[in-house]
Every structure is written in C-alpha cells, then in structure tokens.
Motif scaffolding. Sequence first.
Motif, PDB file in Angstrom:
ATOM      1  N   SER A   1       0.875  -1.163  -0.013  1.00  0.00           N
ATOM      2  CA  SER A   1       0.106  -0.039   0.089  1.00  0.00           C
ATOM      3  C   SER A   1       0.871   1.300  -0.210  1.00  0.00           C
ATOM      4  O   SER A   1       1.929   1.250   0.542  1.00  0.00           O
TER       5      SER A   1
ATOM      6  N   TYR B   1      -2.832   4.670   0.181  1.00  0.00           N
ATOM      7  CA  TYR B   1      -4.201   5.402  -0.233  1.00  0.00           C
ATOM      8  C   TYR B   1      -5.090   4.786   1.026  1.00  0.00           C
ATOM      9  O   TYR B   1      -5.315   3.839   1.667  1.00  0.00           O
ATOM     10  N   GLU B   2      -6.335   5.985   1.306  1.00  0.00           N
ATOM     11  CA  GLU B   2      -7.506   5.446   2.183  1.00  0.00           C
ATOM     12  C   GLU B   2      -8.644   5.662   1.315  1.00  0.00           C
ATOM     13  O   GLU B   2      -8.790   6.731   0.883  1.00  0.00           O
ATOM     14  N   ARG B   3      -9.666   4.608   1.628  1.00  0.00           N
ATOM     15  CA  ARG B   3     -10.871   4.640   0.966  1.00  0.00           C
ATOM     16  C   ARG B   3     -11.773   5.732   1.701  1.00  0.00           C
ATOM     17  O   ARG B   3     -11.869   5.736   2.938  1.00  0.00           O
ATOM     18  N   PRO B   4     -12.434   6.402   0.894  1.00  0.00           N
ATOM     19  CA  PRO B   4     -13.547   7.086   1.484  1.00  0.00           C
ATOM     20  C   PRO B   4     -14.516   6.516   2.451  1.00  0.00           C
ATOM     21  O   PRO B   4     -14.579   5.437   2.218  1.00  0.00           O
TER      22      PRO B   4
ATOM     23  N   ARG C   1     -17.489   4.524   3.939  1.00  0.00           N
ATOM     24  CA  ARG C   1     -18.760   3.934   3.055  1.00  0.00           C
ATOM     25  C   ARG C   1     -20.106   4.968   3.278  1.00  0.00           C
ATOM     26  O   ARG C   1     -20.601   4.740   2.164  1.00  0.00           O
TER      27      ARG C   1
ATOM     28  N   GLN D   1     -20.786   6.955   0.263  1.00  0.00           N
ATOM     29  CA  GLN D   1     -20.969   6.452  -1.318  1.00  0.00           C
ATOM     30  C   GLN D   1     -22.373   6.113  -1.496  1.00  0.00           C
ATOM     31  O   GLN D   1     -23.121   5.854  -0.368  1.00  0.00           O
TER      32      GLN D   1
ATOM     33  N   TYR E   1     -24.568   3.236  -2.486  1.00  0.00           N
ATOM     34  CA  TYR E   1     -24.605   2.209  -2.541  1.00  0.00           C
ATOM     35  C   TYR E   1     -25.898   1.713  -3.043  1.00  0.00           C
ATOM     36  O   TYR E   1     -27.117   2.361  -2.420  1.00  0.00           O
TER      37      TYR E   1
END
Length: 265
Positions: A238, A241-244, A246, A249, A251
């Motif tokens: 890695s 990077y950090e995912r926004p 949840r 989003q 979904y």
Amino acid sequence: MPKKAYEKELKALQARLVDMQAWVQSTGARVVVIFEGRDAAGKGSTISRVSQYLNPRVARVVALPTPTEREKTQWYFQRYVANLPAAGEIVLMDRSWYNRAGVEHVMGYCTNMEYHRFLHQAPIFERMLVEDGILLLKYWFSVSDVEQEARFRSRNEDPMRRWKLSPNDILSITKWEDYSRAKDTMVVHTDIPEARWFEVDNDDKRRGRINMIHHLLSQIPYQPVEREPIDIPERPASGGYERPPRELQNYVPDYAAEVIARGAG
C-alpha cells in the motif's frame, strides 16, 4: 435427451467452441453460420448456447430488423454484406438473407420477380463469399407441426416469453404447407456444393443443440492454439491510499438481504 448427459456434453462442446474461436482469431479466418427454420424451431436458444462462452468481440450475433424504407430500395443483399465478418471474426446469423425465400415469399412481402431473382442470385452471392475465403455454414432447424403448436401455446402462457410471439408466428400455423413448399424450393435452388444446407431435427431441443454444435465443430478446420501463459503479478504494498468512508458512497440497497430473510422466515 436426459438432462445430465446433455449438460455434460454441452459443456465439453462449448469448451471446444472456445478453442475454435482462438483458432479463428489466430489465423484471421472468417466464419458465417446461418440459422434458419420455422418459427419456434429453437434457433435462438441454440445460438445462445453456441455464443454463451465466446468473446462477443469475436463472435457476433446478427439479427437484423425489418428493413427501413431506404434499405428496401437497395440491392437485397446489401445490408447483409455490411454485417459480414472481418478477419478473426465469427458471425452467427439469427435468420439471414433467406428471409426472402421464406417469410417474405409466403406472406407476400416481396413480389414474384423479387423472389425468383433471389433464388437466382443467392447461390451466386454465396459462391462469391466462399471464393473469397469465408467459411459459410447453413443450418435449417426442423420442427414438427405438433411440437411447433405446443411451443406457441407454451409461450402464450408464459409472461416472460410472450414477447416471442408475433402475428407472423401465429399465421405460420395456418400456412404450414406453404412454408414447407417454400423450404423445399429454397433447398433445390440454394443447396450448392460450396455451401450445403444441413438440417437439424429439433423436436428435442437438447438433442438438436448437441447435434448442431458437434457438426459445426466438425466443419471448421480448427487446430489447438498455444496460448501465451498469463502471469498475475503480486499486489504491491500500500502506498497510503485510504478509501472514503462507506457512508459517503451511494450504494444500491441490499435487496438480497431481504430475499435471504424471507427465505429464512
């Protein structure tokens, strides 16, 4: 044909179709397979099994709609020529230029002059395709009058398949003998050494699909193609990077959870 035997053999034949596709790509071959036959004869379902595991960029299904007013003024074969394969392509025609020898003739959608011109030109046209190197295969799917009517009634009672019934389909019951005579005349004029007609007895769809696919494979001079091995690389470490979150989003709702809950209840 027993379902278990059918499914086992179908998978084996579909694997061979994938091999055949690889040969077509590597050699630049051009293949045209024509599927013709009576309404409800099982052409579409067989095409689905043939194309199921093939690359849609290589194997295209061509099912042309009713010609436009402009297309009606063109040479009859013109719009079909535009859909012929380039090097490394397979075209599966769900009905073809033989519409003129069948439904157009029987239903009066073409003149007698146009019909007889077609019977004269079709063998010439097909010889030109074969002389140019196209591998052309023509299959006629046969079904009995009793089985055809049973399939029509089954479609009519099934909301998921009722769209398959058209006014022309229903009229084909009342014009059974007219279609039989038209098919016989078509074969007499167009069953040429360069492009023979092959008939598929399709009262039993499973048996018919197996027989047709096996025959198709026997007619294409394909050889196994050595495929380059594919190395899947290791995933790199890695880079921070950090995912926004949840919840930020959009979904789709978990409808599957409701289905599972209903089943559990």
